[in-house]
Motif scaffolding. Structure first.
Motif, PDB file in Angstrom:
ATOM      1  N   HIS A 143       0.839  -1.203   0.000  1.00 46.37           N
ATOM      2  CA  HIS A 143       0.000   0.000   0.000  1.00 46.37           C
ATOM      3  C   HIS A 143       0.875   1.255   0.000  1.00 46.37           C
ATOM      4  O   HIS A 143       0.541   2.252  -0.646  1.00 46.37           O
TER       5      HIS A 143
ATOM      6  N   ASP B 205       2.013   1.847  -3.480  1.00 50.36           N
ATOM      7  CA  ASP B 205       0.904   2.379  -4.273  1.00 50.36           C
ATOM      8  C   ASP B 205       0.681   3.867  -3.984  1.00 50.36           C
ATOM      9  O   ASP B 205       0.524   4.670  -4.906  1.00 50.36           O
ATOM     10  N   GLU B 206       0.685   4.240  -2.717  1.00 51.75           N
ATOM     11  CA  GLU B 206       0.499   5.648  -2.348  1.00 51.75           C
ATOM     12  C   GLU B 206       1.638   6.513  -2.878  1.00 51.75           C
ATOM     13  O   GLU B 206       1.404   7.605  -3.405  1.00 51.75           O
TER      14      GLU B 206
ATOM     15  N   LEU C 184       3.504   5.927  -5.439  1.00 57.22           N
ATOM     16  CA  LEU C 184       3.358   6.001  -6.899  1.00 57.22           C
ATOM     17  C   LEU C 184       2.299   7.029  -7.282  1.00 57.22           C
ATOM     18  O   LEU C 184       2.501   7.828  -8.201  1.00 57.22           O
ATOM     19  N   GLN C 185       1.178   7.040  -6.569  1.00 57.17           N
ATOM     20  CA  GLN C 185       0.120   8.010  -6.856  1.00 57.17           C
ATOM     21  C   GLN C 185       0.609   9.438  -6.621  1.00 57.17           C
ATOM     22  O   GLN C 185       0.297  10.342  -7.405  1.00 57.17           O
TER      23      GLN C 185
ATOM     24  N   ASP D  68       3.051  10.315  -9.466  1.00 57.23           N
ATOM     25  CA  ASP D  68       2.339  10.545 -10.724  1.00 57.23           C
ATOM     26  C   ASP D  68       1.520  11.829 -10.682  1.00 57.23           C
ATOM     27  O   ASP D  68       1.442  12.551 -11.682  1.00 57.23           O
ATOM     28  N   GLY D  69       0.928  12.138  -9.546  1.00 47.51           N
ATOM     29  CA  GLY D  69       0.182  13.398  -9.422  1.00 47.51           C
ATOM     30  C   GLY D  69       1.089  14.600  -9.610  1.00 47.51           C
ATOM     31  O   GLY D  69       0.733  15.563 -10.291  1.00 47.51           O
TER      32      GLY D  69
END
Length: 154
Positions: free
Chosen positions: A86, A89-90, A92-93, A96-97
């Motif tokens: 997780h 994933d966070e 990466l977000q 990317d943002g």
């Protein structure tokens, strides 16, 4: 670090350098020396730094997850591994943002800067020979003339 991550940083660095016609270190020095010269350059340098920070955080999260998976766990994946996944994933977000924000800042005419549509006022509607309605249509954004600041209608 994945090749894809290298590409994100590399591509956005190249776009930044092309946009300002100088290397990123030169741009950072110029912004530090004279931040009032270009608010846009200050924002681009700021977001590039935020992107680089997010990339490093992503790499650390990926490394921690890879370490937890080596050697491959036998049986069901543990709670620790799920938390690490997780975290990846966070991270990466977030990365990317930040890449999206920097991409928009590097667009030919970023929001808030003059562009081909600056000062654009749509012509009155010729539909049925009348003028366009003076009030906004429900569910559609307010006309540009009614917007101020960061897109907030006041």
């Amino acid at each position: 670090m994945s090749d894809d991550a290298d590409d994100v940083i590399r591509v956005l660095t190249e776009r930044t350098e092309a946009r300002f016609d100088m290397s990123l270190p030169e741009l950072r020095r110029a912004v530090t020396a004279a931040p009032q010269a270009s608010a846009h350059a200050v924002e681009v340098v700021r977001w590039h730094g935020l992107l680089a920070t997010a990339q490093r955080a992503l790499e650390r999260a990926e490394d921690a997850l890879a370490a937890a998976l080596t050697p491959a766990p036998e049986g069901p994946v543990g709670e620790r591994v799920l938390r690490l996944a997780h975290r990846v994933d966070e991270a990466l977000q977030i990365r990317d943002g930040r890449a999206v924000v920097l991409t928009r800042l590097l667009a030919p005419h970023p929001p808030g800067t003059p562009g081909p549509a600056a000062g654009y006022a749509p012509a009155p509607s010729r539909h049925r020979g009348g003028a366009a309605a003076a009030h906004p249509v429900p569910g559609l954004p307010a006309p540009l003339s009614a917007q101020t600041g960061r897109g907030v209608v006041r």
